[in-house]
Motif scaffolding. Sequence first.
Motif, mmCIF file in Angstrom:
data_model
loop_
_atom_site.group_PDB
_atom_site.id
_atom_site.type_symbol
_atom_site.label_atom_id
_atom_site.label_comp_id
_atom_site.label_asym_id
_atom_site.label_seq_id
_atom_site.Cartn_x
_atom_site.Cartn_y
_atom_site.Cartn_z
ATOM 1 N N ASN A 78 31.291 47.426 48.061
ATOM 2 C CA ASN A 78 31.716 46.553 46.968
ATOM 3 C C ASN A 78 31.355 45.124 47.358
ATOM 4 O O ASN A 78 32.120 44.450 48.031
ATOM 5 N N ASP A 79 30.166 44.710 46.957
ATOM 6 C CA ASP A 79 29.673 43.385 47.319
ATOM 7 C C ASP A 79 29.663 43.202 48.835
ATOM 8 O O ASP A 79 30.031 42.157 49.355
ATOM 9 N N ALA A 127 38.330 49.585 43.922
ATOM 10 C CA ALA A 127 38.048 48.409 43.102
ATOM 11 C C ALA A 127 36.631 48.458 42.544
ATOM 12 O O ALA A 127 36.384 48.052 41.400
ATOM 13 N N LEU A 128 35.688 48.953 43.330
ATOM 14 C CA LEU A 128 34.309 49.101 42.862
ATOM 15 C C LEU A 128 34.244 50.048 41.673
ATOM 16 O O LEU A 128 33.573 49.766 40.670
ATOM 17 N N GLN A 179 33.073 49.234 37.783
ATOM 18 C CA GLN A 179 31.879 49.865 37.224
ATOM 19 C C GLN A 179 32.171 50.701 35.983
ATOM 20 O O GLN A 179 31.310 50.844 35.119
ATOM 21 N N ILE A 180 33.365 51.280 35.901
ATOM 22 C CA ILE A 180 33.690 52.155 34.753
ATOM 23 C C ILE A 180 34.979 51.684 34.090
ATOM 24 O O ILE A 180 35.864 52.479 33.774
ATOM 25 N N SER A 181 35.087 50.380 33.867
ATOM 26 C CA SER A 181 36.333 49.806 33.335
ATOM 27 C C SER A 181 36.695 50.347 31.959
ATOM 28 O O SER A 181 37.854 50.281 31.543
ATOM 29 N N ASP A 182 35.724 50.884 31.213
ATOM 30 C CA ASP A 182 35.999 51.396 29.871
ATOM 31 C C ASP A 182 36.607 52.798 29.890
ATOM 32 O O ASP A 182 37.113 53.260 28.870
ATOM 33 N N PHE A 208 41.668 36.701 40.227
ATOM 34 C CA PHE A 208 41.169 37.487 41.352
ATOM 35 C C PHE A 208 40.351 38.652 40.813
ATOM 36 O O PHE A 208 40.878 39.523 40.115
ATOM 37 N N GLU A 209 39.083 38.637 41.136
ATOM 38 C CA GLU A 209 38.191 39.697 40.684
ATOM 39 C C GLU A 209 38.275 40.883 41.636
ATOM 40 O O GLU A 209 38.667 40.746 42.791
ATOM 41 N N SER A 210 37.888 42.046 41.134
ATOM 42 C CA SER A 210 37.920 43.256 41.970
ATOM 43 C C SER A 210 36.636 43.383 42.780
ATOM 44 O O SER A 210 36.070 44.462 42.916
#
Length: 644
Positions: free
Chosen positions: A92-93, A103-104, A108-111, A529-531
């Motif tokens: 993840n980054d 968190a990754l 990636q599949i937030s929907d 705060f981003e994931s």
Amino acid sequence: MSSEQNEAKPSTHGAGHPQRSAGAALALGALGVVFGDIGTSPLYAMQTVFSIDNGAVKPVPDDVYGVLSLVFWSILIVVSVKYVIFVMRADNDGEGGILALAALIRRQISDRKRLVAVATMLGVIGASLFFGDSVITPAISVLSAVEGIDVVAPSISGSILPIGAVILIVLFLAQRFGTHRVGRLFGPVMLLWFLALAVLGLPHIVERPGILRSLSPTYSIGFVLDHPYIAFIAMGAVVLSITGAEALYADMGHFGRPPIRRAWFAVVFPALILNYLGQGALILGEPSSVKNPFYLLVPNWAQIPMVVLATFATVIASQAVISGAFSVTRQAIRLGFLPHLTVRHTSKEESGQIYVPGVNWILMGAVLVLMATFGSSASLATAYGVAVTGTLLLTTALFLILAASVWHWPWWQLTLVAVVFGGVELTFFAANLTKIVHGGWLPLLLGGMAVTIMLVWQRGRRLITDRRTETEGKLSDFVDQLREDPPTRVPGTAVFPHPTKETVPLALRANVEFNGAVHEHVVIVSVIFESVPHVPRNERLAVDSLSHSDDGIVHLSVRFGFSDDADIPAALRDAFMLTSELETDLENAFYFLSRVTIEPGPPGGMPTWQKRLFIGLAHNAASQAASFRLPVDRTVVMGTRIEL
């Protein structure tokens, strides 16, 4: 298999000796941080195998060959193939670890809400089990090293427990000073340790070269088929040889994939296998050596130096786990699963080197109680493994979700991974379930407590956010009202940390209602705060004048990754050039915090016990001033009450 993961490729530009030197330095550093836990497993793994269940595994050729084969193939499949080759591609980054993996997937599949919820829950449980491991690893590692005294000087064996306790107390007390100063020593010490592992094993392998036959999988298969029950019991101890595998993934952000892979395949993996083979050869020749096969590998003249070296190695292993607990805690805070805790940065150069006092003291107390209760590494080994194997399974499950939903692997690849990795780990997990009544309940209890705290905090935080939104009112309406009925404007800059630009900071509303005044310059700062672990500085800031560019009120959104340092004053300095409304004396700005006192409300929302737990956590949370690095002498706290 598919390579959509975009494996990082080394640049060929400017390749030469400096680049190779830098890579070697990183690999050496990885030895000191990443491999401490798995690297010290030879101290107790084989000893535990032959002592578990009152010596069910015998020091006879069939059992020795079978156990060594299980150890070799477990390390090869779980560590070398699963983690080093496959799982470490799921970064993840650049960051690894089970929470970063969850968190990754969320990003990636937030929907896909249901799958996101499943991935989040698996990540929370895995992180919670890691906290359970963080208590056991320092205790069993240091005790197993100090127990070499029993071989060197049996007359003072009664001092083993006090010596181990003192070492760990000093280690925990030293956390406040940071590890960056002593960290330079970790790599060379661990390199010496792994060389010693290999050198200790080689003479016994040369003496009994037939021991190399145990590398064949036929011996592990034959052992399982001929003695299924004994093999099942042995698996509960064989898993000790792969404890620390998660650290390879969790610490990936510190060094990157290539240095960790080079260190593993060039140094750690061969050294471990040579030492385990040497212990097996020793047991075949001297069956009585099962009482402590590691130290009995050592010549008499080298036993005292080896006790010292092993103690250093286990202290390093313990340090890696403690540092990992700090990192996981900060990730959980940033992802909204824990309240704000005091997080201190111990290095000006490395943001990842942090110290969390609350977690440190809880770990120290739990480790010392554990040592006093169990008394020896052999007893602690009965409690070790349940949480480890649970974490292995959860990582495999999350990896499969990522491979299926994001990388779109075909079904046969997913099935192969599930059968090979999941099958081995499920067997380990089942074998370790037999340990629950003998102490394995302890890490599960600790993990269960951590899961409960994290889920209750997340649920309560959402409810409080809803209540708070109702109390604060819309920011746009508030700004329009100020333009229609202007209050007194006083000189200076007021900064209001606030989670959103949709509502009014309670401190700002209170200042207007009670004092009838607003500062000449008002900056409302929303920290997001981003994931992802890190957000580049040039992508962090967004300025909004809230429809009016002449009223001195501006909203600033600041995005941080969960491994970034959430420094609001530094973000304001970065934002200085973005808008004329921030061209003020930021060095003398005042910061106004909205402090909410939470009280139990009428039934509903959450069970009463969860409300009490949430309120207790909220009362002990660190102040936002510390979390956001605000200057204490220019920070004002204004409060209100909200019912939960």
